[in-house]
Design a protein around this motif. Structure first.
Motif, short mmCIF file in Angstrom:
data_model
loop_
_atom_site.label_atom_id
_atom_site.label_comp_id
_atom_site.label_asym_id
_atom_site.label_seq_id
_atom_site.Cartn_x
_atom_site.Cartn_y
_atom_site.Cartn_z
N ALA A 125 24.55 13.28 58.16
CA ALA A 125 23.21 12.95 57.69
C ALA A 125 22.44 12.10 58.69
O ALA A 125 22.97 11.14 59.22
N GLU A 126 21.20 12.48 58.87
CA GLU A 126 20.25 11.56 59.49
C GLU A 126 20.08 10.40 58.50
O GLU A 126 20.19 10.60 57.28
N PRO A 127 19.82 9.19 58.98
CA PRO A 127 19.61 8.08 58.06
C PRO A 127 18.57 8.38 56.98
O PRO A 127 18.72 7.99 55.83
N SER A 128 17.52 9.13 57.34
CA SER A 128 16.48 9.44 56.36
C SER A 128 17.01 10.32 55.23
O SER A 128 16.66 10.14 54.07
N VAL A 129 17.88 11.28 55.56
CA VAL A 129 18.45 12.16 54.55
C VAL A 129 19.40 11.37 53.65
O VAL A 129 19.37 11.49 52.42
N PHE A 130 20.24 10.56 54.26
CA PHE A 130 21.19 9.72 53.51
C PHE A 130 20.43 8.82 52.54
O PHE A 130 20.80 8.67 51.38
N ARG A 131 19.33 8.24 53.04
CA ARG A 131 18.51 7.35 52.22
C ARG A 131 17.88 8.11 51.05
O ARG A 131 17.80 7.62 49.93
N THR A 132 17.42 9.33 51.33
CA THR A 132 16.78 10.14 50.30
C THR A 132 17.75 10.45 49.16
O THR A 132 17.39 10.33 47.98
N VAL A 133 18.98 10.84 49.50
CA VAL A 133 19.96 11.18 48.47
C VAL A 133 20.27 9.96 47.60
O VAL A 133 20.50 10.09 46.39
N GLN A 134 20.22 8.78 48.20
CA GLN A 134 20.48 7.55 47.42
C GLN A 134 19.37 7.26 46.40
O GLN A 134 19.57 6.49 45.47
N GLN A 135 18.18 7.88 46.57
CA GLN A 135 17.08 7.66 45.64
C GLN A 135 17.30 8.38 44.31
O GLN A 135 16.63 8.11 43.32
N ILE A 136 18.22 9.34 44.27
CA ILE A 136 18.48 10.09 43.05
C ILE A 136 19.12 9.16 42.02
O ILE A 136 20.03 8.40 42.35
N PRO A 137 18.66 9.19 40.77
CA PRO A 137 19.23 8.32 39.74
C PRO A 137 20.75 8.49 39.62
O PRO A 137 21.25 9.62 39.57
N GLY A 138 21.47 7.36 39.60
CA GLY A 138 22.92 7.40 39.44
C GLY A 138 23.69 7.59 40.73
O GLY A 138 24.92 7.61 40.73
N VAL A 139 22.97 7.72 41.85
CA VAL A 139 23.64 7.96 43.14
C VAL A 139 23.47 6.75 44.05
O VAL A 139 22.36 6.34 44.33
N GLY A 140 24.58 6.18 44.49
CA GLY A 140 24.54 5.09 45.46
C GLY A 140 25.04 5.58 46.81
O GLY A 140 25.12 6.78 47.06
N LYS A 141 25.41 4.64 47.67
CA LYS A 141 25.85 5.01 49.02
C LYS A 141 27.08 5.91 48.99
O LYS A 141 27.16 6.91 49.71
N THR A 142 28.07 5.54 48.16
CA THR A 142 29.33 6.29 48.14
C THR A 142 29.11 7.72 47.66
O THR A 142 29.56 8.67 48.29
N LYS A 143 28.39 7.87 46.53
CA LYS A 143 28.16 9.21 46.00
C LYS A 143 27.28 10.03 46.94
O LYS A 143 27.45 11.24 47.08
N ALA A 144 26.31 9.37 47.58
CA ALA A 144 25.44 10.08 48.53
C ALA A 144 26.27 10.67 49.67
O ALA A 144 26.08 11.81 50.09
#
Length: 209
Positions: A154-173
């Motif tokens: 992941a680009e940092p931007s993609v990783f950051r975007t996935v973390q915005q999903i409700p219930g998803v933190g760094k590990t789940k992302a």
């Protein structure tokens, strides 16, 4: 120009299109991040790093017609930089949001981040820039796990975007990107496919989002 290819963004700075001078976003960013204005950024609104820039779609852009679609397609076809599309999702623009999401994420392969207003957009931009600063300041060579996953998954931007999903933190992302490989596949995943990675409750939250 579609995008100023020669723009170099110093770490912790943002280069903004001159048309945003005096805007609410600019006023809120100043004092938190060093904001430099340029008048020849083409279609780009803000450069967050040497590899990532923001195209901002306001409520007025969405209501006005298809010009914003042409702008996004021109950017995607002509630029080698990663584009994050920040879009104002309001009561008025909500009816256009699904079509914008389909175009940006599925057809153009860009990152889409909805915000309520310019104030929320400035907070998001600040978070993204802080994230880039942290990632670049880390010594990736000392941590092969981080090096492997951030460079390949992941680009940092993609990783950051996935973390915005409700219930998803760094590990789940990280697990989601590791499993699906791209934001395209994640967007198209069924609830059952998502359950294999994050369990039933979070899978349903991701699917609904």
């Amino acid at each position: 120009p579609v995008t100023a290819a020669s723009v170099v963004v110093p770490l912790g700075h943002i280069i903004g299109n001159d048309k945003w001078r005096g805007s609410e976003i600019a006023q809120r960013l100043q004092g938190k991040i060093r904001l430099i204005f340029e008048d020849d950024l083409g279609l780009v609104d803000f450069h967050l790093s040497n590899r990532t820039c923001v195209l901002y779609l306001s409520e007025a852009d969405l209501v006005a017609g298809d010009e914003f679609k042409r702008r996004l397609v021109r950017f995607r076809n002509a630029s080698s930089r990663g584009g994050i599309v920040i879009v104002e999702k309001t009561q008025i623009s909500d009816q256009y949001f699904l079509a914008v999401q389909k175009l940006v994420v599925l057809e153009l392969g860009m990152v889409l981040l909805p915000v309520a207003n310019q104030g929320e957009a400035s907070q998001l931009i600040t978070q993204l820039v802080s994230f880039y600063v942290r990632e670049q300041s880390k010594d990736h060579h000392s941590n092969p796990f981080l090096r492997k996953h951030f460079s390949q998954l992941a680009e940092p931007s993609v990783f950051r975007t996935v973390q915005q999903i409700p219930g998803v933190g760094k590990t789940k992302a990280l697990l989601l990107l590791q499993h699906f490989g791209s934001i395209h596949r994640l967007c198209n995943a069924s609830v059952k496919e998502l359950e294999l990675v994050v369990g039933q409750t979070v899978a349903q939250q991701i699917y609904n989002f």
